[in-house]
Design an enzyme around this catalytic site. Structure first.
Site, mmCIF file in Angstrom:
data_model
loop_
_atom_site.group_PDB
_atom_site.id
_atom_site.type_symbol
_atom_site.label_atom_id
_atom_site.label_comp_id
_atom_site.label_asym_id
_atom_site.label_seq_id
_atom_site.Cartn_x
_atom_site.Cartn_y
_atom_site.Cartn_z
ATOM 1 N N LEU A 167 -32.825 53.141 63.421
ATOM 2 C CA LEU A 167 -33.019 51.861 64.109
ATOM 3 C C LEU A 167 -31.689 51.125 64.296
ATOM 4 O O LEU A 167 -30.727 51.374 63.545
ATOM 5 C CB LEU A 167 -33.956 50.971 63.279
ATOM 6 N N SER A 168 -31.670 50.215 65.244
ATOM 7 C CA SER A 168 -30.517 49.331 65.392
ATOM 8 C C SER A 168 -30.338 48.552 64.079
ATOM 9 O O SER A 168 -31.310 48.048 63.519
ATOM 10 C CB SER A 168 -30.778 48.360 66.553
ATOM 11 N N GLY B 41 -27.281 51.068 60.054
ATOM 12 C CA GLY B 41 -26.009 51.437 59.410
ATOM 13 C C GLY B 41 -25.392 52.707 59.984
ATOM 14 O O GLY B 41 -24.437 53.245 59.413
ATOM 15 N N SER C 23 -31.315 56.982 69.558
ATOM 16 C CA SER C 23 -31.971 58.235 69.986
ATOM 17 C C SER C 23 -33.408 58.318 69.466
ATOM 18 O O SER C 23 -33.710 59.133 68.607
ATOM 19 C CB SER C 23 -31.143 59.451 69.546
HETATM 20 N N1 LIG Z 1 -33.912 47.508 73.666
HETATM 21 C C1 LIG Z 1 -33.021 47.970 72.803
HETATM 22 N N2 LIG Z 1 -33.377 48.874 71.854
HETATM 23 C C2 LIG Z 1 -32.443 49.342 70.994
HETATM 24 N N3 LIG Z 1 -31.138 48.989 71.006
HETATM 25 C C3 LIG Z 1 -30.734 48.105 71.947
HETATM 26 C C4 LIG Z 1 -31.657 47.562 72.869
HETATM 27 N N4 LIG Z 1 -30.974 46.713 73.684
HETATM 28 C C5 LIG Z 1 -29.709 46.709 73.288
HETATM 29 N N5 LIG Z 1 -29.553 47.538 72.238
HETATM 30 C C6 LIG Z 1 -28.240 47.819 71.628
HETATM 31 O O1 LIG Z 1 -27.902 49.114 72.099
HETATM 32 C C7 LIG Z 1 -27.578 49.961 71.031
HETATM 33 C C8 LIG Z 1 -28.355 51.285 71.134
HETATM 34 O O2 LIG Z 1 -27.717 52.099 72.042
HETATM 35 P P1 LIG Z 1 -27.941 53.661 71.964
HETATM 36 O O3 LIG Z 1 -27.115 54.231 73.053
HETATM 37 O O4 LIG Z 1 -27.690 54.132 70.589
HETATM 38 O O5 LIG Z 1 -29.502 53.763 72.302
HETATM 39 S S1 LIG Z 1 -30.385 55.014 72.687
HETATM 40 O O6 LIG Z 1 -29.965 56.147 71.837
HETATM 41 O O7 LIG Z 1 -30.182 55.327 74.095
HETATM 42 O O8 LIG Z 1 -31.771 54.608 72.421
HETATM 43 C C9 LIG Z 1 -27.986 49.282 69.766
HETATM 44 O O9 LIG Z 1 -26.867 49.485 68.937
HETATM 45 P P2 LIG Z 1 -26.951 49.742 67.360
HETATM 46 O O10 LIG Z 1 -27.387 48.415 66.813
HETATM 47 O O11 LIG Z 1 -25.556 50.095 66.985
HETATM 48 O O12 LIG Z 1 -27.928 50.844 67.102
HETATM 49 C C10 LIG Z 1 -28.201 47.822 70.137
HETATM 50 O O13 LIG Z 1 -27.091 47.059 69.798
HETATM 51 N N1 LIG Z 2 -25.477 51.114 53.489
HETATM 52 C C1 LIG Z 2 -25.444 49.828 53.851
HETATM 53 N N2 LIG Z 2 -25.897 48.857 53.026
HETATM 54 C C2 LIG Z 2 -25.886 47.553 53.400
HETATM 55 N N3 LIG Z 2 -25.439 47.111 54.608
HETATM 56 C C3 LIG Z 2 -24.989 48.029 55.474
HETATM 57 C C4 LIG Z 2 -24.963 49.424 55.153
HETATM 58 N N4 LIG Z 2 -24.464 50.102 56.225
HETATM 59 C C5 LIG Z 2 -24.196 49.166 57.155
HETATM 60 N N5 LIG Z 2 -24.503 47.926 56.722
HETATM 61 C C6 LIG Z 2 -24.395 46.681 57.465
HETATM 62 O O1 LIG Z 2 -25.516 46.660 58.334
HETATM 63 C C7 LIG Z 2 -25.154 46.114 59.594
HETATM 64 C C8 LIG Z 2 -25.486 47.118 60.708
HETATM 65 O O2 LIG Z 2 -24.656 48.244 60.544
HETATM 66 P P1 LIG Z 2 -24.270 49.136 61.788
HETATM 67 O O3 LIG Z 2 -23.421 50.240 61.271
HETATM 68 O O4 LIG Z 2 -23.720 48.322 62.897
HETATM 69 O O5 LIG Z 2 -25.717 49.715 62.195
HETATM 70 P P2 LIG Z 2 -26.179 50.475 63.494
HETATM 71 O O6 LIG Z 2 -24.999 51.200 64.063
HETATM 72 O O7 LIG Z 2 -27.257 51.403 63.020
HETATM 73 O O8 LIG Z 2 -26.705 49.418 64.416
HETATM 74 C C9 LIG Z 2 -23.683 45.773 59.518
HETATM 75 O O9 LIG Z 2 -23.582 44.401 59.230
HETATM 76 C C10 LIG Z 2 -23.176 46.611 58.360
HETATM 77 O O10 LIG Z 2 -22.094 46.022 57.694
#
Ligand SMILES: Nc1ncnc2c1ncn2[C@@H]1O[C@H](COP(=O)(O)OS(=O)(=O)O)[C@@H](OP(=O)(O)O)[C@H]1O
Ligand SMILES: Nc1ncnc2c1ncn2[C@@H]1O[C@H](COP(=O)(O)OP(=O)(O)O)[C@@H](O)[C@H]1O
Length: 211
Positions: free
Chosen positions: A44-45, A48, A117
């Site tokens: 999930l977003s 980490g 993904s």
């Molecule tokens: N609707 C929605 N759902 C999920 N995520 C969203 C969405 N809109 C924007 N974001 C931001 O886009 C990042 C995910 O991009 P990805 O390229 O990893 O997504 S995917 O694999 O195509 O599903 C994701 O980044 P991470 O938080 O680093 O996972 C979000 O910051």
């Molecule tokens: N193992 C962990 N334990 C606690 N916090 C974490 C951990 N890994 C990442 N974080 C924190 O969680 C938040 C999201 O991390 P990030 O790497 O950006 O996640 P993602 O790429 O899945 O969106 C950031 O603030 C990061 O510092």
């Protein structure tokens, strides 16, 4: 071993002809001193993924092993600019990053791909492309629960989704399908613990060692 640069399907352009190169992977990897692999981090977003991927990259590079992060968010600024978050666009996003990872792995680099993904079928296609090319593919499930991701909410996306300001947010009103047979599950622990677990798995599988 098949060349991963060879097409997954025939070119839709009938005037485009595949050109075989003379050098094989072994020669390239011997020149570099390393064999490559892809480490795919799904979750999930806010789970980490990026933090752990960049920490693994840092550790590998510090130990002299080529590694490169293909971050989902970052690639959406360039290679994947123009793609949104519909199921079709996410599939294309995953396909493109999967193809880039394959090329990096073939070149001897450890490609790290932290992407939400959310669909099994898209991830399975990337695995299958690697398997056909005899390149290692490790699927890592970054299994931070939704409640914790929402608590972190570093980009404020969950709050916006709960407030109805955005739609199609993974985990809220869009699906995320957990891997059925992940190579590694990262649950509780620090980002350092998680990075160490991935580096240990690479070592255990004999991947990314000097060739
Ligand atoms: N609707 C929605 N759902 C999920 N995520 C969203 C969405 N809109 C924007 N974001 C931001 O886009 C990042 C995910 O991009 P990805 O390229 O990893 O997504 S995917 O694999 O195509 O599903 C994701 O980044 P991470 O938080 O680093 O996972 C979000 O910051
Ligand atoms: N193992 C962990 N334990 C606690 N916090 C974490 C951990 N890994 C990442 N974080 C924190 O969680 C938040 C999201 O991390 P990030 O790497 O950006 O996640 P993602 O790429 O899945 O969106 C950031 O603030 C990061 O510092």
């Amino acid at each position: 071993m098949s060349d991963p640069r060879s097409p997954a399907a025939p070119s839709p352009h009938r005037d485009v002809v595949w050109h075989d190169g003379g050098l094989d992977r072994t020669a390239r990897q011997e020149a570099l001193g390393h064999a490559g692999a892809t480490v795919w981090l799904t979750g999930l977003s806010g789970s980490g993924k990026s933090t752990v991927a960049f920490e693994v990259e840092r550790r590998l590079v510090a130990s002299g092993r080529p590694a490169y992060v293909l971050d989902g968010d970052n690639l959406r600024h360039g290679l994947n600019a123009g793609l949104g978050f519909s199921a079709e666009d996410r599939a294309e996003n995953v396909r493109r990053v999967g193809e880039v990872a394959l090329l990096l792995a073939d070149a001897g680099v450890v490609a790290l791909a932290p992407l939400v993904s959310p669909y099994r079928v898209d991830r399975a296609r990337v695995r299958s492309r690697h398997e056909s090319a005899a390149l290692p593919f490790l699927e890592v499930h970054v299994a931070t629960p939704l409640e914790e991701c929402e608590r972190r909410d570093p980009k404020g996306l969950y709050a916006k989704a709960r407030a109805g300001e955005i739609s199609g947010m993974t985990g809220i009103d869009d699906p995320w399908e957990p891997p059925e047979h992940p190579d590694l599950v990262l649950a509780a622990g620090s980002a350092d613990d998680h990075a160490a677990a991935i580096v240990a798995l690479l070592a255990e599988r004999g991947i990314a060692a000097r060739v």
